[in-house]
Design a protein around this motif. Structure first.
Motif, PDB file in Angstrom:
ATOM      1  N   THR A 252     -66.866   7.864 -27.727  1.00  0.00           N
ATOM      2  CA  THR A 252     -65.468   8.113 -27.358  1.00  0.00           C
ATOM      3  C   THR A 252     -65.020   7.124 -26.287  1.00  0.00           C
ATOM      4  O   THR A 252     -63.920   6.553 -26.366  1.00  0.00           O
ATOM      5  N   VAL A 253     -65.876   6.904 -25.300  1.00  0.00           N
ATOM      6  CA  VAL A 253     -65.534   5.944 -24.245  1.00  0.00           C
ATOM      7  C   VAL A 253     -65.299   4.561 -24.852  1.00  0.00           C
ATOM      8  O   VAL A 253     -64.318   3.878 -24.526  1.00  0.00           O
ATOM      9  N   ALA A 254     -66.192   4.168 -25.769  1.00  0.00           N
ATOM     10  CA  ALA A 254     -66.057   2.843 -26.387  1.00  0.00           C
ATOM     11  C   ALA A 254     -64.707   2.720 -27.091  1.00  0.00           C
ATOM     12  O   ALA A 254     -64.038   1.684 -26.992  1.00  0.00           O
ATOM     13  N   VAL A 255     -64.296   3.785 -27.779  1.00  0.00           N
ATOM     14  CA  VAL A 255     -63.026   3.729 -28.514  1.00  0.00           C
ATOM     15  C   VAL A 255     -61.839   3.600 -27.560  1.00  0.00           C
ATOM     16  O   VAL A 255     -60.976   2.735 -27.741  1.00  0.00           O
ATOM     17  N   VAL A 256     -61.795   4.467 -26.526  1.00  0.00           N
ATOM     18  CA  VAL A 256     -60.619   4.399 -25.640  1.00  0.00           C
ATOM     19  C   VAL A 256     -60.604   3.092 -24.847  1.00  0.00           C
ATOM     20  O   VAL A 256     -59.548   2.618 -24.452  1.00  0.00           O
ATOM     21  N   ASN A 257     -61.775   2.493 -24.636  1.00  0.00           N
ATOM     22  CA  ASN A 257     -61.817   1.211 -23.932  1.00  0.00           C
ATOM     23  C   ASN A 257     -61.452   0.047 -24.845  1.00  0.00           C
ATOM     24  O   ASN A 257     -60.979  -0.988 -24.385  1.00  0.00           O
ATOM     25  N   ALA A 258     -61.678   0.251 -26.153  1.00  0.00           N
ATOM     26  CA  ALA A 258     -61.395  -0.840 -27.097  1.00  0.00           C
ATOM     27  C   ALA A 258     -59.898  -1.036 -27.293  1.00  0.00           C
ATOM     28  O   ALA A 258     -59.455  -2.042 -27.832  1.00  0.00           O
ATOM     29  N   TYR A 259     -59.104  -0.063 -26.890  1.00  0.00           N
ATOM     30  CA  TYR A 259     -57.658  -0.214 -26.992  1.00  0.00           C
ATOM     31  C   TYR A 259     -57.168  -0.972 -25.763  1.00  0.00           C
ATOM     32  O   TYR A 259     -57.178  -0.457 -24.653  1.00  0.00           O
ATOM     33  N   ALA A 260     -56.764  -2.210 -25.973  1.00  0.00           N
ATOM     34  CA  ALA A 260     -56.402  -3.070 -24.847  1.00  0.00           C
ATOM     35  C   ALA A 260     -54.949  -2.862 -24.432  1.00  0.00           C
ATOM     36  O   ALA A 260     -54.119  -2.433 -25.231  1.00  0.00           O
ATOM     37  N   TRP A 261     -54.686  -3.162 -23.176  1.00  0.00           N
ATOM     38  CA  TRP A 261     -53.310  -3.091 -22.676  1.00  0.00           C
ATOM     39  C   TRP A 261     -52.405  -3.991 -23.513  1.00  0.00           C
ATOM     40  O   TRP A 261     -52.843  -5.061 -23.956  1.00  0.00           O
ATOM     41  N   PRO A 262     -51.149  -3.611 -23.650  1.00  0.00           N
ATOM     42  CA  PRO A 262     -50.206  -4.524 -24.299  1.00  0.00           C
ATOM     43  C   PRO A 262     -50.157  -5.822 -23.490  1.00  0.00           C
ATOM     44  O   PRO A 262     -50.197  -5.786 -22.257  1.00  0.00           O
ATOM     45  N   PRO A 263     -50.072  -7.001 -24.170  1.00  0.00           N
ATOM     46  CA  PRO A 263     -50.168  -8.308 -23.479  1.00  0.00           C
ATOM     47  C   PRO A 263     -49.171  -8.453 -22.334  1.00  0.00           C
ATOM     48  O   PRO A 263     -49.526  -8.967 -21.272  1.00  0.00           O
ATOM     49  N   LEU A 264     -47.937  -7.951 -22.534  1.00  0.00           N
ATOM     50  CA  LEU A 264     -46.935  -8.104 -21.473  1.00  0.00           C
ATOM     51  C   LEU A 264     -47.357  -7.395 -20.196  1.00  0.00           C
ATOM     52  O   LEU A 264     -47.209  -7.927 -19.097  1.00  0.00           O
ATOM     53  N   ILE A 265     -47.884  -6.194 -20.356  1.00  0.00           N
ATOM     54  CA  ILE A 265     -48.301  -5.422 -19.183  1.00  0.00           C
ATOM     55  C   ILE A 265     -49.479  -6.109 -18.500  1.00  0.00           C
ATOM     56  O   ILE A 265     -49.536  -6.207 -17.269  1.00  0.00           O
ATOM     57  N   ALA A 266     -50.408  -6.621 -19.311  1.00  0.00           N
ATOM     58  CA  ALA A 266     -51.563  -7.316 -18.741  1.00  0.00           C
ATOM     59  C   ALA A 266     -51.108  -8.543 -17.956  1.00  0.00           C
ATOM     60  O   ALA A 266     -51.594  -8.814 -16.851  1.00  0.00           O
ATOM     61  N   GLU A 267     -50.129  -9.245 -18.525  1.00  0.00           N
ATOM     62  CA  GLU A 267     -49.622 -10.445 -17.869  1.00  0.00           C
ATOM     63  C   GLU A 267     -48.965 -10.115 -16.520  1.00  0.00           C
ATOM     64  O   GLU A 267     -49.205 -10.760 -15.512  1.00  0.00           O
ATOM     65  N   ARG A 268     -48.123  -9.064 -16.577  1.00  0.00           N
ATOM     66  CA  ARG A 268     -47.423  -8.678 -15.351  1.00  0.00           C
ATOM     67  C   ARG A 268     -48.428  -8.255 -14.273  1.00  0.00           C
ATOM     68  O   ARG A 268     -48.306  -8.603 -13.114  1.00  0.00           O
ATOM     69  N   TYR A 269     -49.432  -7.498 -14.719  1.00  0.00           N
ATOM     70  CA  TYR A 269     -50.460  -7.043 -13.790  1.00  0.00           C
ATOM     71  C   TYR A 269     -51.161  -8.240 -13.164  1.00  0.00           C
ATOM     72  O   TYR A 269     -51.417  -8.287 -11.958  1.00  0.00           O
ATOM     73  N   ALA A 270     -51.458  -9.237 -13.996  1.00  0.00           N
ATOM     74  CA  ALA A 270     -52.146 -10.436 -13.504  1.00  0.00           C
ATOM     75  C   ALA A 270     -51.293 -11.151 -12.473  1.00  0.00           C
ATOM     76  O   ALA A 270     -51.779 -11.578 -11.421  1.00  0.00           O
ATOM     77  N   LYS A 271     -50.004 -11.226 -12.772  1.00  0.00           N
ATOM     78  CA  LYS A 271     -49.103 -11.910 -11.859  1.00  0.00           C
ATOM     79  C   LYS A 271     -49.045 -11.169 -10.513  1.00  0.00           C
ATOM     80  O   LYS A 271     -49.148 -11.765  -9.446  1.00  0.00           O
ATOM     81  N   GLU A 272     -48.899  -9.835 -10.599  1.00  0.00           N
ATOM     82  CA  GLU A 272     -48.832  -9.024  -9.382  1.00  0.00           C
ATOM     83  C   GLU A 272     -50.074  -9.190  -8.521  1.00  0.00           C
ATOM     84  O   GLU A 272     -50.018  -9.128  -7.300  1.00  0.00           O
ATOM     85  N   HIS A 273     -51.228  -9.328  -9.164  1.00  0.00           N
ATOM     86  CA  HIS A 273     -52.480  -9.376  -8.421  1.00  0.00           C
ATOM     87  C   HIS A 273     -53.040 -10.782  -8.303  1.00  0.00           C
ATOM     88  O   HIS A 273     -54.204 -10.951  -7.937  1.00  0.00           O
TER      89      HIS A 273
END
Ligand SMILES: Nc1ncnc2c1ncn2[C@@H]1O[C@H](COP(=O)(O)OP(=O)(O)O)[C@@H](O)[C@H]1O
Ligand SMILES: [Mg+2]
Lengths: 441, 261
Positions: A252-273
């Motif tokens: 179950t952990v593997a499945v919920v981890n395999a779902y990646a953040w939407p690219p836009l959110i990941a990008e914004r997060y990267a920019k913020e940090h």
């Protein structure tokens, strides 16, 4: 050991077929296994069907399974209480409209009272909002329970009345308006904003803890039984249970981890940090969402309540024979009241999840939820005659119900057709269960 | 009897209870001394179970008094009765069918671990011990009592009544589902409990179950007590006469239900 019970079990083990021996030794509920099997059939069926119709199977993707878990949470939470209500030979038809009323109350409290008073984004808002929901649920549930236990009105009538009354009460509070938006911390309970996904590392850590708990639990039980020289499960059976439990958890952990953040959110997060984005893009796993964790936590807590406490023991005994429980000195009225109150608190939790997920409170919140909750409970193996039912069964039942719904939604089924199918499946599942039980006895 | 000079352990005085228009128990008085077995006899429907259910707290009486050791006792529910050391084996057994023997044995009085959770292993251990005393072949500690035989279920009900240091034991048709071997065992058990100073009401519609074990018998008919007296002062035929005709023999003290001579 020279215990005669051991000898006779050993004898049985020697003469049984390997399959029977396996189930006897591991004490696995074959009914549960049947349900897991049915669920897998539904999943694979939707996957294949989707591929045939749309050319692309989307059911068995991490994204869909992750959403499935989030969508199941609210019904799952309430089904854990409904099991025990039905085990006690009662019913609660009011949970859907109670959810609506409670959701509206917490929405109004947040938007109209707390935000103007404390200023929006004050972290106390979500705390008070949740407290309002749980408190209101507890009061309404206790009121239902009082009428059933002390006034002696059948629960069917009390909660049918409640269904209508709470619906009216919710309407009375907001007159069909929609209250939005919810407090930004409160919203995390629904699982939609980014901060409500706990991420890969935390999910793995949690999975590891659960595996550890499984091992410790089995070892403790073994040593307790050894202390009294009781017959034990064979070691291979214990090993199998540990392996199976850990495999399901980590899977179950593997499945919920395999779902990646939407690219836009990941990008914004990267920019913020100030994280440099590598050429392949940043991959962050969602991990468990907060509502799913709440549902799992509630499942564990309710299982504990049902199996490890006096309260739970009394609930089952009352369901088996109310008169016997009373004669044995159980205060059956008090237990009944407390059970309905517990149901109300669970409704309060689900109201938070639902309102937070929609980021709004309206009169349509929780509509028909009583039917889905009861259906999940019954599909999960709870007998309407009382006395029999498990929390894990109800959780699985909720997952099966939601799988059907989401599967059909993914395939763009007409909602009329969906209702027809869901209702039929409920009746069919209970019929199969009856046949199974008759075979067993 | 040996202990007539002391106050009785239990004294039911003029107890009445009606269901709708039916006077199930009508001004019934019986008593019981420590270490004594009192057989309560009468046809089906005579009111025996109803009378003792007043004592065990299952029914609220319409009138009459209950005294325990000479003092007025307040018994409004089964919990109150248990507090006075009154344990009951009900005719219907009153078992929760869907849980196992240990859960039934400890129902309402569960053993708990130091964290307040159910101590199932400890309860199973004690259940094994007490069931071993009653029914040494009993093995099915993990099964719901629904799946047990009539005799095994009866053993569970008896085990529950004797496990908690009863001072007053009510046995309502305790051997109805038992075979001859187990019935004999219950007879031995009654003698043993009696020797420990426990007072026992032994209820039956069959005189043969009771006559050899009881010190005294009381007979009920149509909700009323016909009469009571020591078994040594009566023949079986005389007791039968009380049960069938309501005729009180010279060896017994007549009650309100005695046929006018
Ligand atoms: N709960 C009840 N409601 C109505 N009538 C009852 C109830 N319990 C017993 N009775 C009636 O009271 C009478 C005495 O019954 P009972 O005490 O069971 O007799 P016994 O144990 O001597 O066979 C019967 O007529 C029975 O029908
Ligand atoms: Mg009777």
């Amino acid at each position: 050991m020279t215990d005669a019970a051991e000898v006779s079990t050993a004898h049985l083990l020697a003469t049984e077929s390997p399959i029977k021996r396996f189930f006897r030794a591991t004490e696995i509920d074959t009914r549960l296994l049947g349900m897991v099997g049915a669920m897998l059939v539904i999943w694979v069926g939707f996957q294949i069907f989707g591929k045939l119709i749309t050319g692309e199977g989307v059911f068995l993707t991490p994204r869909n399974l992750w959403n499935l878990l989030v969508q199941t949470s609210a019904i799952a939470v309430m089904s854990t209480g409904m099991v025990l209500i039905i085990v006690m030979r009662h019913i609660d038809l009011s949970v859907g409209s109670m959810l609506s009323f409670v959701g509206v109350l917490t929405g109004v409290a947040q938007v109209y009272w707390l935000a103007p008073w404390l200023g929006s984004d004050n972290p106390m808002i979500w705390v008070v909002g949740v407290a309002v929901a749980l408190g209101a649920g507890a009061i309404l549930g206790a009121f239902n329970g009082f009428l059933v236990a002390y006034a002696g009105i059948p629960s069917f009538i009390v909660t049918l009345g409640g269904l209508i009354v709470y619906n009216g009460a919710a309407w009375w509070v907001i007159r069909g308006e929609t209250v939005a938006p919810m407090d930004s911390y409160f919203e995390l309970i629904g699982g939609t904003p980014r901060a409500s996904w706990i991420g890969s590392e935390a999910s793995w850590a949690l999975g590891g803890l659960v595996c550890l708990a499984i091992v410790v639990g089995i070892v403790l039980n073994r040593s307790a039984r050894a202390r009294f020289k009781f017959p034990q499960r064979p070691l291979w059976a214990e090993a199998f249970l540990i392996l199976a439990g850990c495999a399901v958890t980590l899977g179950t952990v593997a499945v919920v981890n395999a779902y990646a953040w939407p690219p836009l959110i990941a990008e914004r997060y990267a920019k913020e940090h100030n994280i440099p984005v590598p050429p392949g893009g940043l991959i962050y796993g969602h991990g468990f969402a907060i509502p799913v964790l709440i549902a799992l936590g509630v499942g564990v807590a309710m299982t504990f309540l049902a199996t490890r406490t006096r309260f739970g023991r009394y609930v089952y005994a009352i369901g088996g024979n109310p008169e016997a429980a009373e004669l044995a000195g159980v205060n059956t009225r008090k237990i009944t009241l407390l059970m309905f109150m517990t149901m109300g608190i669970l409704v309060g939790i689900s109201a938070c999840i639902t309102a937070a997920r929609l980021d709004a409170a309206s009169n349509s919140l929780g509509q028909f939820d009583e039917l889905y909750v009861i259906a999940a409970t019954v599909i999960g193996g709870t007998s309407l005659a009382g006395g029999v039912g498990t929390i894990y069964g109800a959780l699985l039942g909720a997952l099966v119900m939601q799988s059907l719904q989401s599967g059909m939604t993914l395939l763009n089924f007409d909602s009329a057709v969906k209702d027809v199918i869901v209702g039929s499946v409920l009746v069919f599942a209970v019929w199969i269960d009856q046949i199974y039980r008759r075979r067993q006895s | 009897m040996n202990a007539e000079t002391k106050a009785p352990l239990v004294e039911l005085k003029d107890v009445s209870i009606a269901f709708g228009g039916i006077k199930a128990v009508d001004h019934a008085s019986i008593d019981l001394y420590p270490g004594e077995v009192v057989g309560l006899l009468g046809h089906n429907g005579a009111g025996k179970s109803t009378l003792i259910k007043v004592l065990s707290g299952a029914y609220k009486r319409d009138g009459g008094d209950i005294r325990i050791n000479g003092e007025e006792a307040v018994i409004n529910n089964p919990r109150d009765a248990k507090r006075y050391g009154i344990e009951t084996i009900y005719q219907t057994l009153a078992l929760a069918d869907n849980v196992d023997a240990a859960a039934n044995l400890f129902l309402g009085r569960e053993l708990r671990t130091r964290w307040g959770t159910l101590d199932d292993v400890a309860m199973e251990a004690q259940a094994r011990r007490v069931m071993g005393r009653l029914n040494p072949n009993f093995r099915r500690f993990k099964d719901p009592v629904k799946s047990l035989s009539g005799g095994q279920r009866q053993s569970v009900a008896i085990a529950r009544a004797i496990h908690f240091n009863a001072r007053i034991l009510i046995m309502d048709e305790p051997t109805a589902a038992l075979g001859p071997q187990e019935t004999k065992q219950v007879g031995e058990l009654i003698k043993q409990l009696k020797a420990e100073g426990i007072g026992i009401f032994l209820i039956s519609h069959d005189i043969h179950d009771v006559f050899d074990l009881a010190d005294r018998v009381a007979v009920m008919k149509n909700g009323q007590v016909v009469g009571s007296g020591p078994v040594t002062a009566m023949t079986k035929d005389e007791v039968l006469g009380m049960i069938i005709l309501g005729k009180c023999p010279p060896g017994a003290t007549p009650g309100p239900g005695a046929m006018a001579a």
